[in-house]
Scaffold this motif. Structure first.
Motif, PDB file in Angstrom:
ATOM      1  N   VAL A   5       0.857  -1.182   0.000  1.00  0.00           N
ATOM      2  CA  VAL A   5       0.000   0.000   0.000  1.00  0.00           C
ATOM      3  C   VAL A   5       0.895   1.235   0.000  1.00  0.00           C
ATOM      4  CG1 VAL A   5      -1.830   1.262   1.178  1.00  0.00           C
ATOM      5  CG2 VAL A   5      -1.773  -1.241   1.300  1.00  0.00           C
ATOM      6  N   PHE A   6       0.893   1.962  -1.105  1.00  0.00           N
ATOM      7  CA  PHE A   6       1.695   3.173  -1.225  1.00  0.00           C
ATOM      8  C   PHE A   6       0.887   4.374  -0.729  1.00  0.00           C
ATOM      9  CE2 PHE A   6       3.552   0.474  -4.553  1.00  0.00           C
ATOM     10  CZ  PHE A   6       4.908   0.604  -4.270  1.00  0.00           C
ATOM     11  N   ILE A   7       1.426   5.095   0.258  1.00  0.00           N
ATOM     12  CA  ILE A   7       0.832   6.345   0.717  1.00  0.00           C
ATOM     13  C   ILE A   7       1.631   7.471   0.069  1.00  0.00           C
ATOM     14  CG2 ILE A   7       0.208   7.748   2.715  1.00  0.00           C
ATOM     15  CD1 ILE A   7      -1.170   4.974   2.572  1.00  0.00           C
ATOM     16  N   TYR A   8       0.991   8.266  -0.779  1.00  0.00           N
ATOM     17  CA  TYR A   8       1.717   9.258  -1.560  1.00  0.00           C
ATOM     18  C   TYR A   8       0.945  10.571  -1.609  1.00  0.00           C
ATOM     19  CZ  TYR A   8      -1.638   8.550  -5.322  1.00  0.00           C
ATOM     20  OH  TYR A   8      -2.793   8.506  -6.061  1.00  0.00           O
ATOM     21  N   SER A   9       1.613  11.610  -2.065  1.00  0.00           N
ATOM     22  CA  SER A   9       0.989  12.907  -2.324  1.00  0.00           C
ATOM     23  C   SER A   9       1.174  13.232  -3.802  1.00  0.00           C
ATOM     24  CB  SER A   9       1.636  13.993  -1.457  1.00  0.00           C
ATOM     25  OG  SER A   9       2.992  14.179  -1.836  1.00  0.00           O
ATOM     26  N   ASP A  10       0.677  14.370  -4.221  1.00  0.00           N
ATOM     27  CA  ASP A  10       0.844  14.759  -5.631  1.00  0.00           C
ATOM     28  C   ASP A  10       2.321  14.798  -6.016  1.00  0.00           C
ATOM     29  OD1 ASP A  10      -1.824  15.026  -6.384  1.00  0.00           O
ATOM     30  OD2 ASP A  10      -1.954  17.088  -5.649  1.00  0.00           O
ATOM     31  N   SER A  11       3.166  15.274  -5.103  1.00  0.00           N
ATOM     32  CA  SER A  11       4.586  15.453  -5.430  1.00  0.00           C
ATOM     33  C   SER A  11       5.379  14.145  -5.396  1.00  0.00           C
ATOM     34  CB  SER A  11       5.224  16.460  -4.470  1.00  0.00           C
ATOM     35  OG  SER A  11       5.193  15.980  -3.148  1.00  0.00           O
ATOM     36  N   THR A  12       4.822  13.077  -4.824  1.00  0.00           N
ATOM     37  CA  THR A  12       5.592  11.824  -4.720  1.00  0.00           C
ATOM     38  C   THR A  12       4.955  10.668  -5.501  1.00  0.00           C
ATOM     39  OG1 THR A  12       4.487  11.183  -2.642  1.00  0.00           O
ATOM     40  CG2 THR A  12       6.527  12.465  -2.479  1.00  0.00           C
TER      41      THR A  12
ATOM     42  N   LYS B 176      -3.790   8.325  -1.941  1.00  0.00           N
ATOM     43  CA  LYS B 176      -3.297   9.696  -1.961  1.00  0.00           C
ATOM     44  C   LYS B 176      -3.676  10.411  -0.672  1.00  0.00           C
ATOM     45  CE  LYS B 176      -3.736  14.032  -4.536  1.00  0.00           C
ATOM     46  NZ  LYS B 176      -4.382  14.702  -5.687  1.00  0.00           N
ATOM     47  N   PHE B 177      -2.684  10.995  -0.012  1.00  0.00           N
ATOM     48  CA  PHE B 177      -2.877  11.739   1.235  1.00  0.00           C
ATOM     49  C   PHE B 177      -2.505  13.200   1.031  1.00  0.00           C
ATOM     50  CE2 PHE B 177      -3.715   7.889   3.133  1.00  0.00           C
ATOM     51  CZ  PHE B 177      -3.582   7.818   4.519  1.00  0.00           C
ATOM     52  N   ASP B 178      -3.225  14.064   1.716  1.00  0.00           N
ATOM     53  CA  ASP B 178      -2.774  15.450   1.793  1.00  0.00           C
ATOM     54  C   ASP B 178      -1.536  15.480   2.685  1.00  0.00           C
ATOM     55  OD1 ASP B 178      -2.734  18.234   3.284  1.00  0.00           O
ATOM     56  OD2 ASP B 178      -3.964  18.520   1.475  1.00  0.00           O
ATOM     57  N   PRO B 179      -0.511  16.267   2.336  1.00  0.00           N
ATOM     58  CA  PRO B 179       0.726  16.240   3.128  1.00  0.00           C
ATOM     59  C   PRO B 179       0.604  16.836   4.528  1.00  0.00           C
ATOM     60  CG  PRO B 179       0.955  17.718   1.234  1.00  0.00           C
ATOM     61  CD  PRO B 179      -0.384  17.087   1.128  1.00  0.00           C
ATOM     62  N   VAL B 180      -0.354  17.756   4.749  1.00  0.00           N
ATOM     63  CA  VAL B 180      -0.366  18.469   6.034  1.00  0.00           C
ATOM     64  C   VAL B 180      -1.737  18.582   6.709  1.00  0.00           C
ATOM     65  CG1 VAL B 180       1.684  19.845   5.521  1.00  0.00           C
ATOM     66  CG2 VAL B 180      -0.574  20.692   4.833  1.00  0.00           C
TER      67      VAL B 180
ATOM     68  N   LEU C 247      -4.198  17.679   8.972  1.00  0.00           N
ATOM     69  CA  LEU C 247      -4.147  16.709  10.069  1.00  0.00           C
ATOM     70  C   LEU C 247      -5.440  15.913  10.205  1.00  0.00           C
ATOM     71  CD1 LEU C 247      -2.266  18.751  12.821  1.00  0.00           C
ATOM     72  CD2 LEU C 247      -1.340  17.338  10.984  1.00  0.00           C
ATOM     73  N   ASN C 248      -6.588  16.564  10.083  1.00  0.00           N
ATOM     74  CA  ASN C 248      -7.858  15.855  10.224  1.00  0.00           C
ATOM     75  C   ASN C 248      -8.040  14.813   9.128  1.00  0.00           C
ATOM     76  OD1 ASN C 248      -8.770  17.245  12.540  1.00  0.00           O
ATOM     77  ND2 ASN C 248      -9.468  18.968  11.285  1.00  0.00           N
ATOM     78  N   GLU C 249      -7.694  15.200   7.895  1.00  0.00           N
ATOM     79  CA  GLU C 249      -7.822  14.255   6.779  1.00  0.00           C
ATOM     80  C   GLU C 249      -6.829  13.108   6.926  1.00  0.00           C
ATOM     81  OE1 GLU C 249      -7.173  13.936   1.952  1.00  0.00           O
ATOM     82  OE2 GLU C 249      -7.329  15.918   2.878  1.00  0.00           O
ATOM     83  N   ILE C 250      -5.614  13.429   7.348  1.00  0.00           N
ATOM     84  CA  ILE C 250      -4.596  12.387   7.522  1.00  0.00           C
ATOM     85  C   ILE C 250      -5.057  11.374   8.564  1.00  0.00           C
ATOM     86  CG2 ILE C 250      -2.247  11.928   8.335  1.00  0.00           C
ATOM     87  CD1 ILE C 250      -1.499  14.724   7.156  1.00  0.00           C
ATOM     88  N   GLU C 251      -5.524  11.864   9.712  1.00  0.00           N
ATOM     89  CA  GLU C 251      -5.965  10.943  10.772  1.00  0.00           C
ATOM     90  C   GLU C 251      -7.127  10.074  10.298  1.00  0.00           C
ATOM     91  OE1 GLU C 251      -6.813  11.112  15.538  1.00  0.00           O
ATOM     92  OE2 GLU C 251      -7.616  12.743  14.303  1.00  0.00           O
TER      93      GLU C 251
END
Length: 366
Positions: free
Chosen positions: A28-35, A55-59, A61-65
């Motif tokens: 499972v790759f966790i990535y952002s637009d830049s990676t 795809k995760f937002d890099p910063v 916090l609520n979405e990441i959690e």
């Protein structure tokens, strides 16, 4: 299933090496637009279809959690490993916080020495390392190189003859080489004092004659598969340094004249010598002397570009190195070595290997 969750950041090596070490059924790759491109390259190198991209937002916090909790719920029945070496710090924090409390999950990271560290039981193990895989996942596969292992007695004899010629009259030899490089269509170059350099293409050999003002002269025949590189491109010095490095017990594979494809605005696409130590790469720049300090900046950029942040760098000169050059190398974390220094009475090879041994496993901080 054995599920491996990996956080993809700017450096692909920790991500790739963690996957190779754990051999999962699914990645499972966790990535952002830049990676995303990095994740794609790693998946291509592994030649696996058993992967999932999230795809995760890099910063945020609520979405990441929220997304970390989704991952935890989806894989709660599987055996999970989580590599927190890459990605953003918020990603690492929430994955460690959530999966660190799960009995079916193990957290780990990989360091610059390619050691896999289990954060649960504080144990470590070495990771299988492959030089060419590292280049490909960085997006810079080698175009061409000369393997030191293929260089034979004829190259050794050519090196010895070149050093004899340099000792007799380095200036005249360099003038002949410069003239030959300036006129590659010509097979013979002659200086006003009679010194000459002649190329026989069919037999792949050079005939060199040098004269001193006293009338003394020396003639040497240079013949080997790599003779043009050794003589015309200062390859003799690179080969001499590679020969010294071959005596180092950490050197598993040595390559010379390593040419990478140009990409974007890369400042340099050729590395004189690359050594595979089995756990990381050593990039070596060889020059008779450093005439322009910007050469150090270019070398530093090339090492980071082609080798990643964990690679080591060494600048070797034949002449004594200027203090400013040493300081600039030190600013970049580049080791320096000069064949003109005394090395406290040690021979050059012993002094060089001792220098490398003292720094190889230090974690780069610059």
């Amino acid at each position: 299933m054995k599920v491996h969750i990996t956080l993809v950041g700017g450096q692909p090596a920790p991500v790739y090496n963690g996957i190779v070490a754990t051999q999962p059924d699914k990645i499972v790759f966790i990535y952002s637009d830049s990676t995303r491109e990095t994740a794609d390259r790693i998946a291509d190198e592994l030649k696996t279809t058993a992967s999932e991209r999230r795809k995760f937002d890099p910063v945020d916090l609520n979405e990441i959690e929220r997304k970390v909790l989704q991952c935890a719920d989806k894989y709660k029945e599987d055996t999970v490993t989580v590599n927190i070496s890459g990605g953003t710090k918020p990603w690492a924090f929430y994955f460690a916080k959530v999966f660190g409390q799960m009995d079916n999950a193990t957290l780990f990271y990989t360091d610059q020495n390619n050691m896999l560290w289990n954060l649960s039981d504080k144990t470590s193990q070495p990771i299988q390392f492959d030089m060419d895989s590292q280049f490909r996942i960085l997006g810079h596969p080698l175009d061409r190189y000369i393997s030191f292992a293929t260089m034979g007695d004829d190259d050794k004899e050519t090196l010895a003859a070149i050093k004899e010629l340099m000792a007799f009259s380095q200036g005249h030899l360099f003038n002949l080489i410069s003239a030959f490089n300036a006129h590659p269509e010509q097979t013979v170059q002659t200086l006003p004092n009679g010194s000459s350099l002649e190329w026989n293409k069919k037999e792949r050999r050079f005939e060199v004659t040098l004269f001193r003002p006293s009338g003394k002269n020396i003639t040497r025949t240079l013949k080997s598969e790599n003779v043009r590189t050794l003589l015309l491109n200062a390859g003799w010095f690179e080969y001499e340094v590679a020969s010294m490095l071959s005596k180092w017990d950490k050197a598993k594979d040595i390559r010379l004249n390593c040419v990478f494809p140009f990409k974007d605005s890369s400042p340099k696409n050729e590395i004189d010598v690359i050594v595979d130590t089995g756990s990381k790469l050593l990039f070596v720049e060889c020059k008779n002397q450093i005439k322009n300090l910007t050469d150090i900046d270019k070398f530093n950029s090339a090492v980071k570009n082609y080798g990643g942040l964990g690679s080591k760098a060494l600048f070797v000169t034949n002449a004594k190195m200027d203090v400013r050059a040493i300081e600039k190398c030190d600013d970049h974390g580049i080791l320096t070595f000069s064949l003109s220094d005394s090395h406290l009475g040690l021979d050059d090879t012993k002094a060089l290997t001792m220098l490398l041994d003292s720094d190889l496993f230090n974690i780069n901080s610059k």
